[in-house]
Design a protein around this motif. Structure first.
Motif, PDB file in Angstrom:
ATOM      1  N   SER A   1      11.239  82.496  27.107  1.00 12.55           N
ATOM      2  CA  SER A   1      12.581  82.953  27.429  1.00 12.55           C
ATOM      3  C   SER A   1      12.534  84.382  27.982  1.00 12.55           C
ATOM      4  N   LEU A   2      13.216  85.343  27.354  1.00  8.44           N
ATOM      5  CA  LEU A   2      13.112  86.733  27.814  1.00  8.44           C
ATOM      6  C   LEU A   2      11.657  87.182  27.826  1.00  8.44           C
ATOM      7  N   GLY A   3      10.864  86.696  26.881  1.00 11.74           N
ATOM      8  CA  GLY A   3       9.440  87.013  26.870  1.00 11.74           C
ATOM      9  C   GLY A   3       8.723  86.485  28.095  1.00 11.74           C
ATOM     10  N   GLY A   4       9.226  85.392  28.661  1.00 11.65           N
ATOM     11  CA  GLY A   4       8.668  84.880  29.904  1.00 11.65           C
ATOM     12  C   GLY A   4       8.945  85.812  31.063  1.00 11.65           C
ATOM     13  N   GLU A   5      10.138  86.385  31.084  1.00 14.34           N
ATOM     14  CA  GLU A   5      10.450  87.355  32.134  1.00 14.34           C
ATOM     15  C   GLU A   5       9.589  88.611  31.975  1.00 14.34           C
ATOM     16  N   VAL A   6       9.371  89.037  30.744  1.00 18.14           N
ATOM     17  CA  VAL A   6       8.474  90.166  30.495  1.00 18.14           C
ATOM     18  C   VAL A   6       7.080  89.839  31.012  1.00 18.14           C
ATOM     19  N   ALA A   7       6.618  88.620  30.766  1.00 18.49           N
ATOM     20  CA  ALA A   7       5.289  88.214  31.237  1.00 18.49           C
ATOM     21  C   ALA A   7       5.209  88.251  32.759  1.00 18.49           C
ATOM     22  N   LEU A   8       6.259  87.805  33.422  1.00 20.71           N
ATOM     23  CA  LEU A   8       6.280  87.862  34.890  1.00 20.71           C
ATOM     24  C   LEU A   8       6.235  89.305  35.382  1.00 20.71           C
ATOM     25  N   MET A   9       6.956  90.189  34.721  1.00 20.65           N
ATOM     26  CA  MET A   9       6.915  91.607  35.089  1.00 20.65           C
ATOM     27  C   MET A   9       5.508  92.166  34.927  1.00 20.65           C
ATOM     28  N   LEU A  10       4.847  91.796  33.852  1.00 17.31           N
ATOM     29  CA  LEU A  10       3.467  92.246  33.657  1.00 17.31           C
ATOM     30  C   LEU A  10       2.575  91.761  34.787  1.00 17.31           C
ATOM     31  N   GLY A  11       2.695  90.482  35.134  1.00 16.62           N
ATOM     32  CA  GLY A  11       1.858  89.925  36.190  1.00 16.62           C
ATOM     33  C   GLY A  11       2.108  90.549  37.536  1.00 16.62           C
ATOM     34  N   ALA A  12       3.380  90.842  37.834  1.00 16.03           N
ATOM     35  CA  ALA A  12       3.737  91.374  39.147  1.00 16.03           C
ATOM     36  C   ALA A  12       3.528  92.884  39.248  1.00 16.03           C
ATOM     37  N   ARG A  13       3.780  93.606  38.177  1.00 15.13           N
ATOM     38  CA  ARG A  13       3.756  95.071  38.221  1.00 15.13           C
ATOM     39  C   ARG A  13       2.452  95.674  37.703  1.00 15.13           C
ATOM     40  N   TYR A  14       1.697  94.870  36.957  1.00 14.01           N
ATOM     41  CA  TYR A  14       0.394  95.310  36.449  1.00 14.01           C
ATOM     42  C   TYR A  14      -0.613  94.177  36.669  1.00 14.01           C
ATOM     43  N   PRO A  15      -0.803  93.768  37.916  1.00  9.65           N
ATOM     44  CA  PRO A  15      -1.609  92.555  38.175  1.00  9.65           C
ATOM     45  C   PRO A  15      -3.056  92.640  37.710  1.00  9.65           C
ATOM     46  N   ASP A  16      -3.585  93.843  37.586  1.00  4.92           N
ATOM     47  CA  ASP A  16      -4.984  93.973  37.180  1.00  4.92           C
ATOM     48  C   ASP A  16      -5.176  94.037  35.666  1.00  4.92           C
ATOM     49  N   ARG A  17      -4.095  93.944  34.920  1.00  2.08           N
ATOM     50  CA  ARG A  17      -4.204  94.045  33.453  1.00  2.08           C
ATOM     51  C   ARG A  17      -4.045  92.699  32.749  1.00  2.08           C
ATOM     52  N   VAL A  18      -3.801  91.639  33.496  1.00  2.00           N
ATOM     53  CA  VAL A  18      -3.598  90.337  32.864  1.00  2.00           C
ATOM     54  C   VAL A  18      -4.570  89.318  33.449  1.00  2.00           C
ATOM     55  N   GLY A  19      -4.941  88.339  32.623  1.00  2.00           N
ATOM     56  CA  GLY A  19      -5.859  87.300  33.070  1.00  2.00           C
ATOM     57  C   GLY A  19      -5.153  86.064  33.568  1.00  2.00           C
ATOM     58  N   ARG A  20      -4.155  85.608  32.820  1.00  7.33           N
ATOM     59  CA  ARG A  20      -3.333  84.481  33.233  1.00  7.33           C
ATOM     60  C   ARG A  20      -2.033  84.510  32.451  1.00  7.33           C
ATOM     61  N   LEU A  21      -1.055  83.780  32.952  1.00  9.10           N
ATOM     62  CA  LEU A  21       0.288  83.818  32.395  1.00  9.10           C
ATOM     63  C   LEU A  21       0.783  82.414  32.105  1.00  9.10           C
ATOM     64  N   MET A  22       1.379  82.233  30.931  1.00  3.24           N
ATOM     65  CA  MET A  22       2.142  81.018  30.644  1.00  3.24           C
ATOM     66  C   MET A  22       3.582  81.430  30.399  1.00  3.24           C
ATOM     67  N   ILE A  23       4.488  80.877  31.201  1.00  4.38           N
ATOM     68  CA  ILE A  23       5.906  81.183  31.124  1.00  4.38           C
ATOM     69  C   ILE A  23       6.596  79.981  30.487  1.00  4.38           C
ATOM     70  N   VAL A  24       7.244  80.191  29.344  1.00  2.59           N
ATOM     71  CA  VAL A  24       7.804  79.088  28.576  1.00  2.59           C
ATOM     72  C   VAL A  24       9.327  79.073  28.696  1.00  2.59           C
ATOM     73  N   ASP A  25       9.831  78.055  29.384  1.00  3.61           N
ATOM     74  CA  ASP A  25      11.263  77.822  29.571  1.00  3.61           C
ATOM     75  C   ASP A  25      11.998  79.089  30.022  1.00  3.61           C
ATOM     76  N   ALA A  26      11.501  79.658  31.095  1.00  5.14           N
ATOM     77  CA  ALA A  26      12.091  80.869  31.652  1.00  5.14           C
ATOM     78  C   ALA A  26      12.015  80.816  33.170  1.00  5.14           C
ATOM     79  N   LEU A  27      12.977  81.456  33.805  1.00  2.00           N
ATOM     80  CA  LEU A  27      13.035  81.547  35.266  1.00  2.00           C
ATOM     81  C   LEU A  27      12.928  83.006  35.697  1.00  2.00           C
ATOM     82  N   PRO A  28      12.499  83.250  36.940  1.00  3.17           N
ATOM     83  CA  PRO A  28      12.437  84.628  37.422  1.00  3.17           C
ATOM     84  C   PRO A  28      13.813  85.238  37.694  1.00  3.17           C
ATOM     85  N   PHE A  29      14.866  84.407  37.702  1.00  2.00           N
ATOM     86  CA  PHE A  29      16.239  84.896  37.862  1.00  2.00           C
ATOM     87  C   PHE A  29      17.142  83.912  37.121  1.00  2.00           C
ATOM     88  N   TYR A  30      17.595  84.285  35.948  1.00  2.51           N
ATOM     89  CA  TYR A  30      18.302  83.352  35.080  1.00  2.51           C
ATOM     90  C   TYR A  30      19.612  82.846  35.665  1.00  2.51           C
TER      91      TYR A  30
END
Length: 303
Positions: free
Chosen positions: A125-154
């Protein structure tokens, strides 16, 4: 999640909405908060092995991951995040009225400070949006992302042609209504909302408690932020593989193909993305279909 159910979430849970470390097994240990930025989160570590960071959703406790954590901790070092102001955790001042974005910054700093190499991020949910922000804004700090029931624009859930600008007036109304609701109205709204977000009746009371114990201002600002933040233009910056897990149930009242299309269109600009639909579930898939969700996570981690 269909538009009808998200509307319920926005106009109920979202429309209102100790100790810093939750009691945990003996193999867990809290990390100290080391800076003002880090006060936005606390982190509980469990297990050993490859690093997995788990981020709960709006007005939720990190305890939503307890079932999954019991299966993962044998082979993974889990970092269970609690967001400030949610589920009874102490609130901190919002930064420019935002919650998700500074949380993403705090987790990125946590990764850097503790020298965690390419962690897997799982956010609900909101944690999925946080995960997307991490992936997009800090791309070199994450290995992979799982987004659970969340959209990039609710707001896409209720207005497919919406923009951040067109969503703002309604977001302001909802935020202000949440802040002025009486405690009794808040409790009634939370109970009605959780009934639409969790199909598993046994888990609903604990979710309601977490929501009603959340800081009202933090939740209101988070809702406004979710409704007005469109991350789609940032998705092409993500370098990590992304898996989107989303719920579907016949009670949504729309064909599964419509929900499939909604998610695929929303993530169309993501360089490397895959999708897993979990049927027979409302928003809290980790409870409604615990085994299917755990299997999906295991397969993702084994890739």
């Amino acid at each position: 999640m269909c538009a009808r159910m998200i509307l319920a979430a926005i106009s109920a849970t979202l429309s209102l909405a100790a100790t810093w470390v939750v009691a945990s097994p003996e193999h867990s240990k809290p990390l100290p908060q080391e800076s003002l930025n880090q006060e936005r989160i606390s982190v509980l570590i469990e297990g050993s092995g490859t690093d997995v960071i788990l981020i709960p959703g709006l007005a939720s406790s990190r305890e939503v991951w307890a079932g999954l954590a019991s299966k993962l901790r044998q082979n993974h070092r889990l970092h269970l995040v609690q967001i400030a102001g949610f589920a009874g955790s102490p609130a901190v001042p919002d930064i420019d009225g935002k919650v998700a974005a500074p949380t993403a910054d705090a987790i990125a700093e946590y990764i850097r400070r503790h020298r965690i190499e390419a962690p897997t991020i799982i956010g609900h949910s909101l944690g999925g949006e946080v995960a997307l922000m991490l992936g997009a804004r800090y791309p070199d700090r994450v290995g992979r992302l799982m987004i659970v029931d969340a959209l990039p624009f609710y707001t896409l859930l209720v207005a497919p042609s919406a923009t951040s600008e067109t969503a703002t007036p309604h977001a302001i109304e909802i935020r202000d209504a949440m802040l002025t609701a009486s405690p009794e109205q808040n409790a009634a709204m939370q109970n009605a909302s959780i009934a639409r977000l969790a199909k598993t009746e046994a888990i609903r009371p604990s979710l309601v408690v977490a929501a009603t114990q959340s800081d009202r201002e933090t939740v209101a600002h988070a809702v406004y932020e979710l409704m007005t933040t469109d991350l789609r233009p940032e998705l092409n910056r993500i370098k990590a593989p992304v898996e989107v897990v989303y719920a579907y149930d016949n009670l949504f009242g729309v064909p599964a193909s419509n929900v499939d299309a909604l998610y695929r269109n929303a993530y169309a600009s993501t360089p490397e993305v895959s999708f897993t639909r979990i049927d027979g579930s409302f928003h809290f898939v980790m409870f409604d279909q615990a085994e299917l969700f755990s299997d999906a996570v295991m397969k993702f981690l084994d890739k």
